[in-house]
Design a protein around this motif. Structure first.
Motif, PDB file in Angstrom:
ATOM      1  N   SER A 253       0.527  -0.902  -0.340  1.00 21.28           N
ATOM      2  CA  SER A 253      -0.272   0.002  -0.156  1.00 21.28           C
ATOM      3  C   SER A 253       0.859   1.477  -0.095  1.00 21.28           C
ATOM      4  O   SER A 253       0.399   2.379  -0.318  1.00 21.28           O
ATOM      5  CB  SER A 253      -0.833   0.386   1.101  1.00 21.28           C
ATOM      6  OG  SER A 253      -0.179  -0.222   2.425  1.00 21.28           O
ATOM      7  N   SER A 257      -1.103   2.980  -2.694  1.00 22.08           N
ATOM      8  CA  SER A 257      -2.199   3.632  -2.286  1.00 22.08           C
ATOM      9  C   SER A 257      -2.273   5.073  -3.295  1.00 22.08           C
ATOM     10  O   SER A 257      -2.999   5.674  -3.233  1.00 22.08           O
ATOM     11  CB  SER A 257      -2.302   3.753  -0.773  1.00 22.08           C
ATOM     12  OG  SER A 257      -1.715   4.199  -0.778  1.00 22.08           O
ATOM     13  N   ASN A 258      -1.908   5.737  -4.472  1.00 26.82           N
ATOM     14  CA  ASN A 258      -1.010   6.709  -4.505  1.00 26.82           C
ATOM     15  C   ASN A 258      -1.790   7.697  -3.804  1.00 26.82           C
ATOM     16  O   ASN A 258      -2.390   9.022  -4.585  1.00 26.82           O
ATOM     17  CB  ASN A 258      -2.533   7.068  -5.657  1.00 26.82           C
ATOM     18  CG  ASN A 258      -1.568   5.685  -6.997  1.00 26.82           C
ATOM     19  OD1 ASN A 258      -0.681   6.121  -7.952  1.00 26.82           O
ATOM     20  ND2 ASN A 258      -3.432   5.125  -7.594  1.00 26.82           N
ATOM     21  N   SER A 259      -0.898   7.806  -2.768  1.00 26.42           N
ATOM     22  CA  SER A 259      -1.541   8.723  -1.700  1.00 26.42           C
ATOM     23  C   SER A 259       0.512   8.694  -1.528  1.00 26.42           C
ATOM     24  O   SER A 259       1.272   8.031  -0.809  1.00 26.42           O
ATOM     25  CB  SER A 259      -1.593   7.843  -0.604  1.00 26.42           C
ATOM     26  OG  SER A 259      -1.452   8.665   0.672  1.00 26.42           O
ATOM     27  N   ASN A 262       0.763   7.711   2.646  1.00 24.48           N
ATOM     28  CA  ASN A 262       1.802   6.224   3.057  1.00 24.48           C
ATOM     29  C   ASN A 262       3.199   6.234   2.072  1.00 24.48           C
ATOM     30  O   ASN A 262       3.820   5.576   2.818  1.00 24.48           O
ATOM     31  CB  ASN A 262       0.443   5.200   2.012  1.00 24.48           C
ATOM     32  CG  ASN A 262      -0.539   4.831   2.634  1.00 24.48           C
ATOM     33  OD1 ASN A 262       0.017   5.084   4.061  1.00 24.48           O
ATOM     34  ND2 ASN A 262      -1.737   4.690   1.852  1.00 24.48           N
ATOM     35  N   ASP A 267       0.744   4.242   6.359  1.00 25.38           N
ATOM     36  CA  ASP A 267       0.545   3.099   7.182  1.00 25.38           C
ATOM     37  C   ASP A 267       0.959   0.909   7.386  1.00 25.38           C
ATOM     38  O   ASP A 267       1.125   0.650   8.489  1.00 25.38           O
ATOM     39  CB  ASP A 267       0.148   2.021   5.602  1.00 25.38           C
ATOM     40  CG  ASP A 267      -1.126   2.153   4.920  1.00 25.38           C
ATOM     41  OD1 ASP A 267      -1.669   2.336   5.572  1.00 25.38           O
ATOM     42  OD2 ASP A 267      -1.509   1.585   3.911  1.00 25.38           O
TER      43      ASP A 267
END
Length: 396
Positions: A253, A257-259, A262, A267
């Protein structure tokens, strides 16, 4: 059979601006290590294994540092895990005791840093953060230096998703500088207003200079022991038990998650914290005092959520309520945190452990958290690893 693990001695140097003091890393290690052994009331000859952390140094700097304490032939393991190096050394030293491989171990960390933003040492090979940086550049335009770019980008994402404000991030810097006034080990011991923090030089996104941890020189050390060692040496009154500990590295993730949140480890932190709460038998609502990795004010707010102090998106509310300072629900970074105490990479995690040990012993002087019984530590290094540890006094 798994053994209980106890912190029986802690010690650290004052964290200093690089070049401020005439010393080298063996001097730092000798000072911190000698203090930790004296705090435990034992001789170096009682230590069976040592784990020595640093990021910037030659391959066996750990041996050179620890030899300042003695020459007993014990295994000495050099540890490098970016900004989580100190807590990784702590994790390995605890693992040796927990697994019954040793009754007494030493975790020591130090750093002698260059002034200015962190840079690379080797330019003829791929940088370990390249995958993270390329993923982040697809989300937000790349900027230098990399560390404030990454954590500033995560802060910007939080603002866009949840309406968090620049003032809320700045208030974390205000809090941690205020806390450091009472810490003689802190690199900075000056209080700033919200206006001061907001008006400081902008680094990236919502981050100004007074919301960023500085480069630092310094060292920390922790002596760990088994229950049998504690009993044999009559150390229970001052011993602090490690009741939960987890180390987690990057997850799928992190990238999927393209975040930006994160990509800077949210995470990882959440996964480690959930494991620690399960081991310890208590949750975030039970904790009294926390030392967490506020390399930038944005990361402190993100970590509130990842540790479960509030729901995702509600970190700003904790700031507005004063929930993370004296008089609030928790006291977070009573030491001043990385922002104001300083951040010598190899020593940071061990300084966090030292602070929490003093807090749980009731020995933190003017920064004492009243009635502190349960403590939580969070130390993260991008590229990536996070170590979360829970503590309580052995005699309670």
């Amino acid at each position: 059979m798994t053994q209980k693990v106890f912190v029986v001695g802690v010690g650290m140097t004052k964290f200093e601006k690089p070049g401020e003091r005439e010393w080298d890393y063996p001097d730092m290690a000798r000072e911190a290590g000698t203090k930790a052994l004296a705090d435990a009331g034992i001789a170096y000859e009682s230590v069976e294994q040592a784990y020595v952390g640093y990021v910037y140094g030659e391959s066996t700097s750990g041996q050179r540092a620890i030899y300042e304490l003695g020459l007993t032939g014990i295994p000495v393991v050099n540890v490098n895990n970016n900004c989580s190096t100190g807590s990784t050394a702590l994790y390995l030293a605890a693992q040796a005791v927990r697994g019954g491989l040793a009754e007494c171990t030493l975790a020591l960390g130090f750093e002698k840093m260059q002034k200015g933003s962190l840079g690379s040492t080797f330019d003829d090979r791929e940088q370990p953060m390249m995958r993270h940086l390329l993923a982040l550049a697809e989300l937000q335009e790349f900027a230098m230096p990399p560390a404030p770019y990454m954590f500033g980008a995560a802060g910007k994402e939080h603002m866009q998703r949840y309406g968090t404000t620049a003032e809320q991030f700045a208030a974390i810097g205000v809090k941690n500088h205020r806390h450091s006034v009472n810490n003689p080990y802190a690199q900075f011991q000056k209080e700033y207003s919200l206006e001061d923090v907001l008006a400081a030089n902008q680094i990236y996104g919502p981050l100004t200079k007074l919301q960023c941890s500085p480069t630092s020189d310094g060292s920390g050390a922790v002596v760990l022991a088994s229950e049998a060692f504690v009993d044999r040496h009559d150390l229970a009154e001052r011993a602090i038990e490690i009741v939960g500990q987890s180390m987690v590295t990057d997850l799928a993730s992190t990238f999927a998650s393209n975040s930006a949140i994160n990509l800077v480890g949210a995470d990882m932190t959440r996964t480690a914290a959930e494991s620690v709460y399960a081991q310890a038998g208590f949750g975030p609502e039970d904790v009294d005092v926390i030392e967490l990795h506020d390399c930038f004010s944005t990361n402190e707010l993100l970590t509130y959520e990842a540790l479960g102090l509030c729901a995702v998106g509600e970190g700003g509310r904790l700031v507005d309520e004063g929930a993370t300072t004296y008089g609030g629900r928790w006291v977070v970074n009573p030491s001043g945190g990385l922002i104001s105490k300083g951040h010598p990479l190899g020593a940071t995690g061990l300084a966090q452990c030292s602070e929490l040990t003093w807090q749980l012993r009731g020995a933190a002087d003017a920064r004492q958290v009243e009635g502190a019984r349960l403590a939580l530590q969070h130390n993260i290094g991008l590229g990536g690893a996070v170590v979360v540890t829970a503590y309580r006094p052995a005699n309670r």
